[in-house]
Design an enzyme around this catalytic site. Structure first.
Site, mmCIF file in Angstrom:
data_model
loop_
_atom_site.group_PDB
_atom_site.id
_atom_site.type_symbol
_atom_site.label_atom_id
_atom_site.label_comp_id
_atom_site.label_asym_id
_atom_site.label_seq_id
_atom_site.Cartn_x
_atom_site.Cartn_y
_atom_site.Cartn_z
ATOM 1 N N GLU A 133 11.256 42.522 15.176
ATOM 2 C CA GLU A 133 12.078 41.707 16.098
ATOM 3 C C GLU A 133 13.555 41.891 15.752
ATOM 4 O OE1 GLU A 133 8.754 38.094 15.728
ATOM 5 O OE2 GLU A 133 10.885 37.679 15.344
ATOM 6 N N GLN A 187 16.325 40.097 -1.214
ATOM 7 C CA GLN A 187 16.297 38.630 -1.212
ATOM 8 C C GLN A 187 14.950 38.145 -1.760
ATOM 9 O OE1 GLN A 187 18.197 36.984 2.669
ATOM 10 N NE2 GLN A 187 17.412 39.004 3.167
ATOM 11 N N ASN A 188 14.036 39.086 -1.896
ATOM 12 C CA ASN A 188 12.678 38.726 -2.280
ATOM 13 C C ASN A 188 12.580 38.457 -3.780
ATOM 14 O OD1 ASN A 188 12.142 39.265 0.387
ATOM 15 N ND2 ASN A 188 11.262 41.277 -0.003
ATOM 16 N N VAL A 189 11.720 37.540 -4.111
ATOM 17 C CA VAL A 189 11.529 37.175 -5.532
ATOM 18 C C VAL A 189 10.164 37.661 -6.011
ATOM 19 C CG1 VAL A 189 13.044 35.170 -5.306
ATOM 20 C CG2 VAL A 189 10.572 34.882 -4.943
ATOM 21 N N CYS A 246 18.233 24.939 -22.535
ATOM 22 C CA CYS A 246 19.077 25.921 -23.243
ATOM 23 C C CYS A 246 19.363 27.159 -22.396
ATOM 24 C CB CYS A 246 18.410 26.332 -24.565
ATOM 25 S SG CYS A 246 16.929 27.331 -24.346
ATOM 26 N N THR A 265 14.500 41.249 7.344
ATOM 27 C CA THR A 265 15.117 39.948 7.100
ATOM 28 C C THR A 265 15.613 39.353 8.411
ATOM 29 O OG1 THR A 265 16.854 38.755 5.883
ATOM 30 C CG2 THR A 265 17.369 40.998 6.560
ATOM 31 N N ASN A 275 12.839 46.274 11.804
ATOM 32 C CA ASN A 275 12.272 44.937 11.983
ATOM 33 C C ASN A 275 11.488 44.940 13.297
ATOM 34 O OD1 ASN A 275 11.941 42.081 12.363
ATOM 35 N ND2 ASN A 275 13.761 41.723 11.107
ATOM 36 N N CYS A 308 14.892 28.144 -19.064
ATOM 37 C CA CYS A 308 14.839 26.810 -19.670
ATOM 38 C C CYS A 308 15.894 25.895 -19.044
ATOM 39 C CB CYS A 308 15.067 26.907 -21.186
ATOM 40 S SG CYS A 308 15.084 25.288 -21.981
ATOM 41 N N HIS A 351 18.053 36.552 -5.197
ATOM 42 C CA HIS A 351 17.525 35.183 -5.301
ATOM 43 C C HIS A 351 16.652 34.984 -6.517
ATOM 44 C CE1 HIS A 351 18.107 34.881 -0.658
ATOM 45 N NE2 HIS A 351 19.246 34.796 -1.322
HETATM 46 N N1 APR Z 1 8.218 44.726 8.692
HETATM 47 C C1 APR Z 1 9.548 44.442 8.804
HETATM 48 N N2 APR Z 1 10.030 43.218 9.110
HETATM 49 C C2 APR Z 1 9.125 42.241 9.310
HETATM 50 C C3 APR Z 1 7.731 42.444 9.209
HETATM 51 C C4 APR Z 1 7.299 43.755 8.888
HETATM 52 N N3 APR Z 1 5.986 44.042 8.780
HETATM 53 N N4 APR Z 1 7.100 41.258 9.474
HETATM 54 C C5 APR Z 1 8.070 40.353 9.721
HETATM 55 N N5 APR Z 1 9.282 40.934 9.631
HETATM 56 C C6 APR Z 1 10.610 40.338 9.808
HETATM 57 C C7 APR Z 1 10.666 39.142 10.726
HETATM 58 O O1 APR Z 1 10.849 39.575 12.056
HETATM 59 C C8 APR Z 1 11.895 38.425 10.186
HETATM 60 O O2 APR Z 1 13.071 38.929 10.803
HETATM 61 O O3 APR Z 1 10.991 39.857 8.547
HETATM 62 C C9 APR Z 1 11.912 38.791 8.718
HETATM 63 C C10 APR Z 1 11.501 37.654 7.803
HETATM 64 O O4 APR Z 1 12.468 36.646 7.919
HETATM 65 P P1 APR Z 1 12.385 35.368 6.967
HETATM 66 O O5 APR Z 1 10.982 34.861 6.957
HETATM 67 O O6 APR Z 1 13.517 34.461 7.356
HETATM 68 O O7 APR Z 1 12.641 35.945 5.489
HETATM 69 P P2 APR Z 1 14.037 36.364 4.869
HETATM 70 O O8 APR Z 1 14.988 36.870 5.902
HETATM 71 O O9 APR Z 1 13.762 37.240 3.723
HETATM 72 O O10 APR Z 1 14.574 34.942 4.306
HETATM 73 C C11 APR Z 1 15.772 34.992 3.548
HETATM 74 O O11 APR Z 1 15.455 32.650 3.041
HETATM 75 O O12 APR Z 1 14.038 30.943 2.474
HETATM 76 C C12 APR Z 1 14.995 31.803 1.982
HETATM 77 O O13 APR Z 1 15.180 32.534 -0.231
HETATM 78 C C13 APR Z 1 14.408 32.695 0.915
HETATM 79 O O14 APR Z 1 14.941 34.994 0.445
HETATM 80 C C14 APR Z 1 14.574 34.105 1.480
HETATM 81 C C15 APR Z 1 15.696 33.933 2.480
HETATM 82 ZN ZN ZN Z 2 15.183 26.021 -24.191
#
Ligand code: APR
Ligand code: ZN
Length: 256
Positions: free
Chosen positions: A223, A105-107, A135, A196, A221, A132, A124
């Site tokens: 959490e 999901q990371n950019v 175009c 995530t 994770n 653009c 994402h």
């Molecule tokens: N290692 C593993 N997990 C971790 C760490 C770590 N060091 N630090 C934090 N986390 C966990 C948090 O507990 C949380 O569950 O990473 C998760 C981050 O969650 P979000 O901040 O919601 O990020 P993400 O799940 O990637 O968001 C999804 O939301 O805003 C949109 O497009 C954006 O791609 C993103 C999408």
């Molecule tokens: Zn263009």
């Protein structure tokens, strides 16, 4: 099940080693250990900025310069960081596993910088790709900082205003990208969810799709995430835990 004991880690490691088809879904948490703020954590990006003000087509129409300033700031942070041991461990896993797909999901582009390649799906988009608005031409622009004092980034082909090639709130994912991610989720034996919160759809549905197709779902994770699909939660930071799952011995040299 908050399992961090050697036994459970060894069990997951053995399952990973034995699996012929693995899919991995990563979120901002895997890059947290590289020093890149997550979105919803205590110091998360969304804590500081309202998503509606920045990551939406309406925000870009209303104030493209503000949106570009925010992305330029994020690009500057990311450019100064490095992939961490979790990103690197996934490159090793991709090399070893017969059928491997990394869905992120990371950019931030850190998976690609670590060496993840042809089996990488960026759901994402990518903060280093621009598109653009007239175009649709896509290109890579890695300038840091962007020369925003000279105006908004513009298309070399038609002169149109460029935008980040990132899926904003209210926009849909590219159906072909989501189809590829879904295909990987339905054909894997093991689905690894790393860093995530499991909140944002449709990415969050992939773990359930994998589980319903028979995969064993493991989450790394610190959490518990919101995902209802997880069989085994390994409580820990990605940079510490993921290398333990991919290497054949514990960091202290003990075998599994
Ligand atoms: N290692 C593993 N997990 C971790 C760490 C770590 N060091 N630090 C934090 N986390 C966990 C948090 O507990 C949380 O569950 O990473 C998760 C981050 O969650 P979000 O901040 O919601 O990020 P993400 O799940 O990637 O968001 C999804 O939301 O805003 C949109 O497009 C954006 O791609 C993103 C999408
Ligand atoms: Zn263009």
């Amino acid at each position: 099940m908050a399992e961090v004991g050697h036994l459970v880690v060894a069990d997951v490691r053995e399952r990973i080693a034995a699996a012929r088809a693995i899919a991995v879904l990563t979120g901002a948490g895997i890059s947290a250990d590289s020093g890149i703020p997550t979105f919803r954590g205590a110091d998360g990006l969304w804590r500081t900025y309202r998503a509606e003000e920045l990551a939406t087509p309406q925000a870009f129409t209303r104030n493209p310069r503000l949106v570009w300033q925010w992305y330029d700031w994020r690009r500057g942070i990311i450019a100064s960081k490095q992939p961490n041991p979790a990103h690197v461990a996934l490159v090793e896993l991709e090399r070893r596993c017969a059928h491997f797909t990394l869905i992120t999901q990371n950019v931030d582009g850190l998976h690609a910088r670590a060496g993840s390649s042809s089996h990488l799906i960026e759901l994402h988009g990518n903060i280093w790709t621009v598109r653009c608005t007239d175009c649709g031409t896509r290109s890579v622009d890695q300038r840091v900082p962007l020369p925003l004092d000279r105006g908004l980034p513009s298309c070399g082909r038609c002169g149109g205003v460029l935008r980040p090639h990132i899926v904003w709130f209210g926009e849909s994912l590219d159906p072909a990208v989501m189809a590829a991610a879904t295909a990987a989720a339905t054909s894997c034996e093991l689905f690894l969810v790393i860093g995530t919160s499991g909140i944002v759809q449709p990415a969050a549905s992939l773990a359930l799709i994998a589980r319903e197709a028979g995969a064993w779902v493991v989450e790394v994770n610190p959490e518990r995430s919101a995902s209802p699909a997880v069989h085994c939660w390994l409580e820990g930071r990605a940079a510490q835990m993921v290398p333990r799952l991919v290497t054949v011995t514990e960091p202290d040299g003990s075998s599994c």
